[in-house]
Design a protein around this motif. Sequence first.
Motif, PDB file in Angstrom:
ATOM      1  N   ASP A 179      13.579  -4.407  -0.264  1.00  0.00           N
ATOM      2  CA  ASP A 179      14.696  -4.971   0.506  1.00  0.00           C
ATOM      3  C   ASP A 179      14.361  -6.420   0.917  1.00  0.00           C
ATOM      4  O   ASP A 179      15.200  -7.318   0.817  1.00  0.00           O
ATOM      5  N   LYS A 180      13.112  -6.633   1.310  1.00  0.00           N
ATOM      6  CA  LYS A 180      12.656  -7.983   1.708  1.00  0.00           C
ATOM      7  C   LYS A 180      12.739  -8.940   0.498  1.00  0.00           C
ATOM      8  O   LYS A 180      13.285 -10.037   0.605  1.00  0.00           O
TER       9      LYS A 180
ATOM     10  N   GLY B  54       0.800  -1.225   0.000  1.00  0.00           N
ATOM     11  CA  GLY B  54       0.000   0.000   0.000  1.00  0.00           C
ATOM     12  C   GLY B  54       0.832   1.274   0.000  1.00  0.00           C
ATOM     13  O   GLY B  54       0.440   2.276   0.606  1.00  0.00           O
ATOM     14  N   ALA B  55       1.970   1.247  -0.696  1.00  0.00           N
ATOM     15  CA  ALA B  55       2.835   2.448  -0.715  1.00  0.00           C
ATOM     16  C   ALA B  55       2.287   3.532  -1.644  1.00  0.00           C
ATOM     17  O   ALA B  55       2.664   4.696  -1.538  1.00  0.00           O
TER      18      ALA B  55
ATOM     19  N   ASP C 133       1.889  11.664  -1.628  1.00  0.00           N
ATOM     20  CA  ASP C 133       1.705  10.795  -0.455  1.00  0.00           C
ATOM     21  C   ASP C 133       2.392   9.439  -0.637  1.00  0.00           C
ATOM     22  O   ASP C 133       2.222   8.549   0.187  1.00  0.00           O
ATOM     23  N   PHE C 134       3.134   9.255  -1.730  1.00  0.00           N
ATOM     24  CA  PHE C 134       3.837   7.971  -1.959  1.00  0.00           C
ATOM     25  C   PHE C 134       4.687   7.640  -0.728  1.00  0.00           C
ATOM     26  O   PHE C 134       5.444   8.480  -0.240  1.00  0.00           O
ATOM     27  N   ASN C 135       4.567   6.388  -0.224  1.00  0.00           N
ATOM     28  CA  ASN C 135       5.272   6.016   1.009  1.00  0.00           C
ATOM     29  C   ASN C 135       6.576   5.277   0.670  1.00  0.00           C
ATOM     30  O   ASN C 135       6.606   4.051   0.532  1.00  0.00           O
TER      31      ASN C 135
ATOM     32  N   CYS D 115       7.836   1.147   0.577  1.00  0.00           N
ATOM     33  CA  CYS D 115       8.343   0.569  -0.676  1.00  0.00           C
ATOM     34  C   CYS D 115       9.747   0.010  -0.447  1.00  0.00           C
ATOM     35  O   CYS D 115      10.031  -1.130  -0.827  1.00  0.00           O
ATOM     36  N   TYR D 116      10.605   0.803   0.178  1.00  0.00           N
ATOM     37  CA  TYR D 116      11.988   0.351   0.388  1.00  0.00           C
ATOM     38  C   TYR D 116      12.020  -0.953   1.197  1.00  0.00           C
ATOM     39  O   TYR D 116      12.724  -1.905   0.844  1.00  0.00           O
TER      40      TYR D 116
END
Length: 224
Positions: free
Chosen positions: A200-201, A181-182, A189-191, A195-196
């Motif tokens: 990374d995961k 939900g980024a 409002d992009f989160n 996202c990172y």
Amino acid sequence: MGLSSLKDHLEKLSFAKNAALFGVCRVDDLRDNFHPEIKTASKSLGTAISIGVALSPAVMNTIDNHPNMLYKAHYQQVNHTLNDIAFAVAVEIAHHDGKAIPIPASQIVHWKPMRAHLSHREIACKAGLGWRGRNNLLVTKKHGSQVRLVTVLTDLELEPDNPSELDCGDCHACLDACPVGAISEIVDDFNLGRCYEQVDKFSKQNNYGHLICGLCLKACPGSE
Ligand code: B12
Ligand code: SF4
Ligand code: SF4
């Protein structure tokens, strides 16, 4: 060769080496955002050439809920292609007595915060390649967000292109595609943190060695 013919020549050279998009803008008003390593070095280079290479829709469509090895290889191949085109364009500019710095397609220069020499998407937007999408990526009419970018800075005063007047309109396809939900209605409002964490995961789960995801790209294929 005049500047107009030279611009056409550089565009043809890029397309012959598999570019799909080519545009030009001035960057003096963007220089404050450049990384210190090129801020001073690029002071006499007031023009940017923005080049895009389209990703393969067939490869993108193999992505299902998470990135895969095919996408990783494709991502690497397209980065090589972009760097190769930018190098060829810079060499050609030098042959015409110009100065040019090709900026790497995908190099992180400062890990905290994660920053490159300059923002390829900001420059591509100004050079008319597309618009800033809800997914916080450059979106093009033909290829959607399925395009990767590179920039060549030069002192040649090539004719700038006009920014695109298009936008996402009523489309919201990428909002549902992002697993964390980024992405929001309003791009500001992009989160980035969410996202990172997700890329990374993905990278750690699969030993990709690259911060890749691709789900918001798959959701945005453009008109092709
Ligand atoms: C570091 C990095 C990341 C970091 C993010 C760090 C960050 N701070 O942005 C992480 C690992 C999270 C990441 C993720 C992804 N990335 Co990335 N990333 C980069 C890289 C190497 C540097 C970005 C950077 O310096 N950011 C610093 C900030 C200040 O700049 P910015 O975010 O680009 O833009 C800011 C301003 O420019 C301004 N702005 C002004 N005008 C415009 C216009 C547009 C169109 C936009 C979007 C913003 C914008 O708003 C932004 C916020 O301040 C670039 C390559 C490059 N040199 O640009 C690729 C790049 C941005 N990534 C790309 C891609 C595709 C991805 C992923 C899809 C992963 C993948 N490949 O599978 C995701 C998508 C995330 C998303 N939806 O935004 C592409 C984007 C192509 C496109 N069509 O837009 C780039 C350009 C690589 C390339 N050569 O094509 N990335
Ligand atoms: S999927 Fe739709 S809303 Fe998302 S960036 Fe692409 S065009 Fe915009
Ligand atoms: S790269 Fe993945 S986690 Fe980041 S915004 Fe796109 S879909 Fe979401």
